[in-house]
Design an enzyme around this catalytic site. Structure first.
Site, PDB file in Angstrom:
ATOM      1  CG  ASP A  99      -0.408  -0.087   2.504  1.00 27.03           C
ATOM      2  OD1 ASP A  99       0.837  -0.129   2.604  1.00 27.03           O
ATOM      3  OD2 ASP A  99      -1.169  -0.105   3.496  1.00 27.03           O
ATOM      4  CB  SER A 100       4.555   1.853  -0.204  1.00 29.06           C
ATOM      5  OG  SER A 100       4.832   0.786  -1.097  1.00 29.06           O
ATOM      6  CD  GLU A 237       7.993  -0.679   7.404  1.00 26.60           C
ATOM      7  OE1 GLU A 237       7.031  -1.334   6.972  1.00 26.60           O
ATOM      8  OE2 GLU A 237       8.258   0.491   7.036  1.00 26.60           O
TER       9      GLU A 237
HETATM   10  O1  KIV Z   1       3.493  -1.118   1.434  1.00 22.23           O
HETATM   11  C1  KIV Z   1       4.664  -1.525   1.352  1.00 22.23           C
HETATM   12  O2  KIV Z   1       5.378  -1.252   0.385  1.00 22.23           O
HETATM   13  C2  KIV Z   1       5.165  -2.348   2.444  1.00 22.23           C
HETATM   14  C3  KIV Z   1       6.647  -2.579   2.511  1.00 22.23           C
HETATM   15  C4  KIV Z   1       7.290  -1.350   3.032  1.00 22.23           C
HETATM   16  C5  KIV Z   1       6.967  -3.788   3.293  1.00 22.23           C
HETATM   17  O3  KIV Z   1       4.412  -2.797   3.244  1.00 22.23           O
END
Ligand code: KIV
Length: 342
Positions: A99-100, A237
């Site tokens: 969700d990034s 994380e």
């Molecule tokens: O949303 C994302 O890209 C993530 C990673 C940072 C693990 O959860």
């Protein structure tokens, strides 16, 4: 024997040859211009030959075997067809449609804004590109916390419509009932503990987790809880490496580190960060190693294109559709003599 980049360049000057400094693997790509000349429009599927050496599909069993053998699992994010094609061609084991996406692809302020529909649309484009890589997709904030039933309904949509192989959920012991419900329905789940960006407001921002005894014990309890609930992998994380190492040793499922040191069972990074696909001056988290500078290269090309458009250097003759000279003269004459409509 793989020919050297120089040998390939001598034999087929139109091919791009890339030799990875990390793996020593040589990859040969046909350049985009040769495709453009074969087809007559840009409105065609991306296609291309991005994966010169077809690989076996990575399944949950492949990942379990890697873990058993102690082989580190490599995961990277992707949010669309081109970024997933790159990850697949580069031999990644797992792609995360994280969700990034909210920030790095959609320009949102944080992950709380992205919807399940948006995650599914992007996941589907990733799935079209990834021929061998295992695809994992985040359940975004608001799509799983209400009840195990809500979580299962969202997970089913991610699998059926997004074409992912598994879902990822942020949270520890409190989401164990949701993990249980989803895995019981036959959908593999990855849990994400430590710094959970969906909960940044409750955590007081993006802070390293597990830095004191109480925090570290809570992390371990969360890791056990998600494992017992059925998660087949857990992302850690922003956790000090000493804590991540102990959690990794105590669990019987793999851990994927992001800012958690190199004792985890594998690593995950956000592609836009590690490939430098962002404007200069953007701050990066401490744990990100930048392996390339995609922004600089794309910027250089776009700037040059703009300059050449302004100077009419582009398009030169090689980028136009040729017709024989006599035919061209005849057509031009006919057009010049044609009367405008009355
Ligand atoms: O949303 C994302 O890209 C993530 C990673 C940072 C693990 O959860």
């Amino acid at each position: 024997m793989t020919p050297s980049p120089r040998a390939v360049a001598r034999l087929r000057p139109s091919l791009h040859v890339f030799c990875s400094r990390q793996t020593g693997r040589t990859t040969v790509f046909a350049p985009a211009t040769s495709h453009a000349q074969l087809r007559y429009s840009s409105y065609a599927p991306m296609g291309g030959d991005s994966s010169p050496k077809p690989r076996k599909k990575v399944t949950i069993n492949t990942l379990r075997n890697m873990y058993k053998k102690g082989e580190p699992i490599a995961m990277i994010t992707a949010h669309d067809y081109p970024s997933a094609s790159l990850a697949d061609a580069a031999g990644m084991d797992m792609i995360l449609v994280g969700d990034s996406l909210a920030m790095v692809a959609l320009g949102m302020e944080d992950t709380s804004e992205v919807t399940l529909d948006q995650m599914i649309m992007h996941c589907r484009s990733v799935a079209r590109a990834a021929k061998s890589t295992f695809i994992l997709c985040d359940l975004p904030m608001g799509s799983f916390e209400v009840s195990p039933e809500q979580a299962l309904q969202s997970a089913i949509r991610i699998i059926k419509e997004g074409r992912a192989h598994a879902v990822k959920m942020e949270g520890g012991a409190e989401i164990a009932p949701m993990i249980k419900k989803i895995t019981t329905a036959g959908i593999p789940v990855v849990a994400h503990i430590g710094l959970t960006p969906q909960r940044q407001n409750a955590l007081g921002g993006f802070r390293v987790q597990g830095k004191n005894v109480a925090g570290a014990v809570k992390l371990l309890q969360d890791a056990y809880a998600v494992q017992e609930a059925g998660a087949f992998l857990v992302v850690l994380e922003a956790v000090p490496s000493e804590i991540a190492n102990i959690i990794t040793k105590k669990l019987r499922i793999p851990t994927m580190g992001i800012g958690a040191g190199n004792g985890c069972s594998g690593q995950v990074l956000v592609q836009v960060d590690m490939s430098g696909h962002f404007p200069p001056g953007r701050p990066l988290p401490k744990f990100v190693k930048q392996y390339a500078n995609v922004w600089n290269e794309a910027f250089r090309g776009i700037e040059q294109y703009r300059t050449e458009v302004k100077s009419r250097a582009f398009p030169s003759e090689e980028y136009t559709y040729p017709i024989p000279k006599e035919e061209a003269e005849e057509i031009v004459k006919a057009l010049e003599e044609a009367e405008p409509p009355k």
